[in-house]
Scaffold this motif. Structure first.
Motif, PDB file in Angstrom:
ATOM      1  N   LYS A   1      -1.416  10.771   4.786  1.00 27.91           N
ATOM      2  CA  LYS A   1      -2.594  10.254   4.087  1.00 27.91           C
ATOM      3  C   LYS A   1      -2.693   8.735   4.101  1.00 27.91           C
ATOM      4  CE  LYS A   1      -2.816  14.159   0.906  1.00 27.91           C
ATOM      5  NZ  LYS A   1      -4.088  14.776   1.300  1.00 27.91           N
ATOM      6  N   ILE A   2      -1.590   8.062   4.337  1.00 26.76           N
ATOM      7  CA  ILE A   2      -1.626   6.601   4.284  1.00 26.76           C
ATOM      8  C   ILE A   2      -1.157   5.967   5.588  1.00 26.76           C
ATOM      9  CG2 ILE A   2      -0.765   4.561   3.074  1.00 26.76           C
ATOM     10  CD1 ILE A   2      -0.523   6.304   0.587  1.00 26.76           C
TER      11      ILE A   2
ATOM     12  N   GLY B   1       1.347   4.193  -2.911  1.00 26.03           N
ATOM     13  CA  GLY B   1       1.408   5.630  -2.676  1.00 26.03           C
ATOM     14  C   GLY B   1       2.643   6.256  -3.312  1.00 26.03           C
ATOM     15  N   ARG B   2       3.772   5.557  -3.164  1.00 25.55           N
ATOM     16  CA  ARG B   2       5.005   6.081  -3.753  1.00 25.55           C
ATOM     17  C   ARG B   2       4.918   6.094  -5.275  1.00 25.55           C
ATOM     18  NH1 ARG B   2      10.520   4.629  -2.866  1.00 25.55           N
ATOM     19  NH2 ARG B   2      10.065   2.401  -2.842  1.00 25.55           N
TER      20      ARG B   2
ATOM     21  N   SER C   1       3.791  10.422  -4.300  1.00 29.30           N
ATOM     22  CA  SER C   1       3.589  11.078  -3.009  1.00 29.30           C
ATOM     23  C   SER C   1       4.918  11.566  -2.453  1.00 29.30           C
ATOM     24  CB  SER C   1       3.003  10.090  -1.993  1.00 29.30           C
ATOM     25  OG  SER C   1       1.906   9.414  -2.507  1.00 29.30           O
ATOM     26  N   THR C   2       4.888  12.686  -1.751  1.00 33.32           N
ATOM     27  CA  THR C   2       6.046  13.063  -0.948  1.00 33.32           C
ATOM     28  C   THR C   2       5.997  12.218   0.323  1.00 33.32           C
ATOM     29  OG1 THR C   2       4.815  14.732   0.258  1.00 33.32           O
ATOM     30  CG2 THR C   2       5.898  15.439  -1.751  1.00 33.32           C
TER      31      THR C   2
ATOM     32  N   PRO D   1      -3.137   7.188   9.107  1.00 41.12           N
ATOM     33  CA  PRO D   1      -4.512   6.662   9.183  1.00 41.12           C
ATOM     34  C   PRO D   1      -4.540   5.148   9.374  1.00 41.12           C
ATOM     35  CG  PRO D   1      -4.314   8.176   7.339  1.00 41.12           C
ATOM     36  CD  PRO D   1      -2.939   8.017   7.912  1.00 41.12           C
ATOM     37  N   LEU D   2      -3.643   4.439   8.690  1.00 41.90           N
ATOM     38  CA  LEU D   2      -3.655   2.981   8.818  1.00 41.90           C
ATOM     39  C   LEU D   2      -3.096   2.535  10.169  1.00 41.90           C
ATOM     40  CD1 LEU D   2      -2.684   1.832   5.224  1.00 41.90           C
ATOM     41  CD2 LEU D   2      -4.891   1.697   6.356  1.00 41.90           C
TER      42      LEU D   2
ATOM     43  N   GLN E   1       3.242  13.314   2.554  1.00 44.87           N
ATOM     44  CA  GLN E   1       1.918  12.868   2.103  1.00 44.87           C
ATOM     45  C   GLN E   1       1.694  11.398   2.437  1.00 44.87           C
ATOM     46  OE1 GLN E   1       2.340  14.055  -1.987  1.00 44.87           O
ATOM     47  NE2 GLN E   1       1.077  15.876  -1.724  1.00 44.87           N
ATOM     48  N   LEU E   2       2.740  10.604   2.243  1.00 47.70           N
ATOM     49  CA  LEU E   2       2.647   9.182   2.594  1.00 47.70           C
ATOM     50  C   LEU E   2       2.271   9.025   4.056  1.00 47.70           C
ATOM     51  CD1 LEU E   2       5.615   7.126   1.103  1.00 47.70           C
ATOM     52  CD2 LEU E   2       3.196   6.948   0.599  1.00 47.70           C
TER      53      LEU E   2
ATOM     54  N   VAL F   1       0.840  -1.191   0.000  1.00 48.55           N
ATOM     55  CA  VAL F   1       0.000   0.000   0.000  1.00 48.55           C
ATOM     56  C   VAL F   1       0.886   1.256   0.000  1.00 48.55           C
ATOM     57  CG1 VAL F   1      -1.667   1.296   1.336  1.00 48.55           C
ATOM     58  CG2 VAL F   1      -1.912  -1.171   1.106  1.00 48.55           C
TER      59      VAL F   1
END
Ligand code: ADP
Ligand code: MG
Lengths: 418, 293
Positions: free
Chosen positions: B210-211, B197-198, B202-203, B214-215, B206-207, B193
């Motif tokens: 946003k990822i 994103g990469r 994504s910077t 949250p996970l 951001q990773l 996942v």
């Protein structure tokens, strides 16, 4: 100095004409890649290198060019380095050595910012296990690529809904991925990779995790999609059927090396080595080969304007029971039985004209071999005439040429031995 | 010659001993002497926050507190459980322990808030940099296994008796879980996942936002839950150095052999623990379920 700059020139030569070009790409995993590279150049084997240095050679000197809008397949057994190769293309894995050009731009020279830009604009990637974001709704999974580029919520949702419609998922925007079936999840994966309209798609065994029936549907959909979208696709698979179905060209990887690149037909009819031969031996060649591949040109052919004695000369040199009759431009007329010619000779006639001419079934060069079986069996004694667009005879297909065309080196394929 | 060798092997020679105790003394002295201003400033901020929180909780009439708690809890865990947990507060009030309970609650809330504010960034950094992970892990082990009295002494020497050393002692003991579970949660976000994103450009920020965070949220929430519980566990010890609250009841009860008083204080701590645990536990599970939109 001189030789160096020439090498650099050679390296880049022609790359701008291709969507993707790899030049001597290597990837070594482990504590000391440089040492492993040194040993590789000294001709050391990969197993010994792993044994003595603990380095794994993932990709070994891979080079190829992918045409714009081509579907280029990389196929190989598990562990042969396919995923590593694919990730090197956008440097999700840093290559150890070699260059990668996308539309002529050297990816290995890019800094972080340029690389991000490349991934945001030019490429889209699809993963074997889908790799969707479980905490985001379908629409926000698809919109992610636009979101990180600062596209407004309204606009990115509009684009995402559009692309979801393209992959047949409208109405599912507000679901979470876990509520979708595998096939649907991978459609989301496709939509997510397409949302920023990349020209290059990187697909790592995208359908391998799906049930066979769903897999076939998805393959067909990808082909349909491709007709509309015209992407360049670098498509990884370990499934030869899939490769043959989808690929314009196929590269076969074994143990980190690319051992053969060619069209489906080339791979099947001229496997480069035992590894490839092993791969293709189980394939249903009848689906891939066409009439021209199994036709034989070694048939007695008579031109209409020849005399019977000339004809006799011809057929006495073969044991064929027929002669194919053409006009002076090699256009097919039909066939004549040998015994009719013999009878005519005994009557002392020298013209072919009064002989009974029999119809031959005509097939085009590109007719799949699959289709030839029923044609042959409806009139088992008559061979099929393979003709080009102008009706000129290229050869004939009969039972024996069919069998020898479908088997390599006279080997009987597995299915046919019963 | 032989005799000296034998005695050497039998008894560890005195002049080979590390003067570790002396070093710690020296460091503590130095911290007190040189760090005065820093400690004063730190004390002031912490004291301000703790005292304000405590005053606020005490200022609220018990009835208002109950209503507010019920509404908030009902939102998180549903009305049924919220009613049961409110019953717990009522029980505390009926034992006449309202004011000390609020003091303890204030202490625990502030300690937890500080642990989270420090712990989450530290956990994130540990997940990103392997070096930090290697360095900080043993420190966390030490923070949890070292008997509290060992660091209570220097802390008291620096800040003297009061709420501040109590809070710091609580923080040292309670912060490790949220740090550990933040680190773990981020490391455990499925690598494919993150790779997805990469692959979209994504910077790393951001990773993270946003990822990965949250996970990792369920894991982080579990860490916060453990941190609160451990902060509650420090209440009695903290009261010895001036934290006030329920711990004092237990502590005095033991000291004066007033068994009943100690028991009532202990029961109230348990009730608080149950309330806080149910509340945060449920918040974690609710988090996981929210995906089934
Ligand atoms: N991160 C890694 N570290 C070490 N070895 C790796 C790593 N990734 C892949 N490999 C090794 O590289 C080889 C190729 O792996 P991979 O590219 O995943 O193959 P494929 O996708 O064809 O199954 C395998 O031997 C694998 O064990
Ligand atoms: Mg793979």
């Amino acid at each position: 100095m001189v030789s160096l700059s020439r090498e650099a020139q050679d390296k880049e030569m022609g790359t701008e004409d291709y969507a993707i070009s790899l030049r001597n790409l290597y990837k070594v995993f482990g504590p000391d890649p440089d040492q492993a590279m040194q040993l590789l150049s000294e001709g050391e084997g990969k197993d010994e290198i792993l044994e003595s240095t603990g380095n794994t050679v993932g990709v070994h000197d891979a080079s190829f060019d992918v045409e714009p809008q081509e579907i280029f397949i990389v196929m190989g057994l598990s562990g042969s380095g396919k995923s590593t190769l694919l990730r090197c293309v956008i440097r999700l894995i840093e290559p150890t050595h070699g260059s990668i050009f996308l539309d002529g731009e050297d990816v290995t020279e890019m800094d972080d910012g340029q690389l991000r830009q490349l991934r945001r604009e030019k490429t889209g990637m699809v993963f074997q296990q889908f790799a969707l974001f479980p905490h985001r709704k379908v629409i926000d999974n698809v919109a992610y690529g636009l979101e990180i580029q600062g596209v407004s919520r309204k606009e990115r949702h509009r684009n995402s809904a559009e692309i979801l419609d393209t992959v047949g998922l409208s109405g599912w925007e507000d679901y979470y991925p876990e509520n979708l079936s595998g096939g649907m999840q991978q459609r989301v994966g496709l939509a997510r990779a397409l949302v920023h309209d990349p020209s290059i798609m990187l697909l790592d065994e995208p359908f391998s995790a799906l049930d066979p029936l769903i897999r076939r549907d998805m393959q067909q959909e990808l082909l349909d999609l491709q007709k509309r979208l015209n992407k360049t696709m670098l498509f990884i698979t370990h499934d030869l059927d899939e490769a043959l179905r989808l690929g314009d060209r196929i590269a076969i990887m074994n143990d980190g090396e690319i051992v053969q690149i060619g069209t489906a037909k080339e791979i099947i009819t001229e496997p480069a080595d035992d590894y490839v031969a092993n791969f293709v031996q189980d394939i249903d060649r009848a689906k891939i080969l066409t009439a021209v591949d199994v036709a034989t040109a070694e048939v007695p052919v008579l031109r209409q304007d020849h005399s019977v004695s000339g004809a006799w000369q011809e057929i006495s040199e073969t044991d064929a029971f027929y002669v194919v009759l053409t006009d002076e431009h090699r256009r097919l007329i039909g066939m004549v039985y040998s015994h009719d010619i013999r009878a005519q000779l005994e009557n002392g006639s020298v013209s072919l004209d009064p002989l009974p001419i029999h119809e031959m079934e005509r097939v085009s060069l590109e007719r799949p071999v699959e289709d030839l079986f029923p044609l042959l069996s409806t009139n088992s004694s008559h061979p099929l005439a393979v003709v080009d667009r102008d009706g000129r005879l290229e050869g004939v297909v009969d039972a024996s040429s069919l069998v020898s065309g479908l088997t390599k080196d006279g080997e009987v394929p597995r299915g046919a031995s019963q | 010659m032989r005799e000296t060798l034998v005695s050497f092997l039998m008894e560890y020679p005195d002049d080979w001993q590390l003067p570790l105790a002396g070093w710690v003394d020296a460091i503590t002295d130095w911290l007190i002497a040189e760090g005065g201003m820093v400690w004063d400033a730190l004390s002031y901020v912490i004291l301000f926050v703790v005292v304000r929180t405590e005053r606020f909780l005490l200022w609220l009439p018990w009835s208002a507190m109950l209503v507010i708690f019920f509404v908030v809890a009902a939102f998180v865990v549903g009305p049924k459980l919220a009613a049961a947990l409110s019953g717990g507060f009522l029980f505390i009030a009926s034992l006449g322990m309202w004011d000390p309970s609020m003091a303890t609650l204030a202490m625990v809330l502030v300690a937890t808030a500080m642990a989270v504010m420090i712990g989450i960034p530290v956990g994130i950094l540990m997940s990103k940099y392997e070096v930090l992970n290697r360095l900080i892990r043993p420190v966390l082990d030490l923070m949890q296994t070292l008997p509290s009295f060992v660091y209570l002494i220097p802390v008291v020497m620096i800040f003297s008796i009061g709420r501040i050393p109590a809070l710091l002692a609580t923080l040292i003991y309670a912060a490790p879980p949220v740090i550990r579970l933040t680190n773990l949660g981020i490391r455990q976000t499925a690598s494919d996942v993150v790779e997805a994103g990469r692959s979209m450009g994504s910077t790393s920020m951001q990773l993270l936002l946003k990822i990965q965070l949250p996970l990792a949220l369920p894991s982080i929430m579990a860490g916060i839950n453990q941190t609160v519980m451990m902060a509650l566990g420090m209440v009695v010890i903290a009261s010895m150095i001036g934290a006030g609250g329920l711990g004092v009841e237990v502590f005095r009860g033991i000291g004066r052999l007033e068994v009943g008083r100690g028991f009532v204080g202990g029961i109230c701590i348990v009730v608080l623990a149950v309330i806080i645990d149910r509340l945060t536990q449920q918040a974690i599970e609710g988090q996981g379920e929210s995906h089934n939109g």
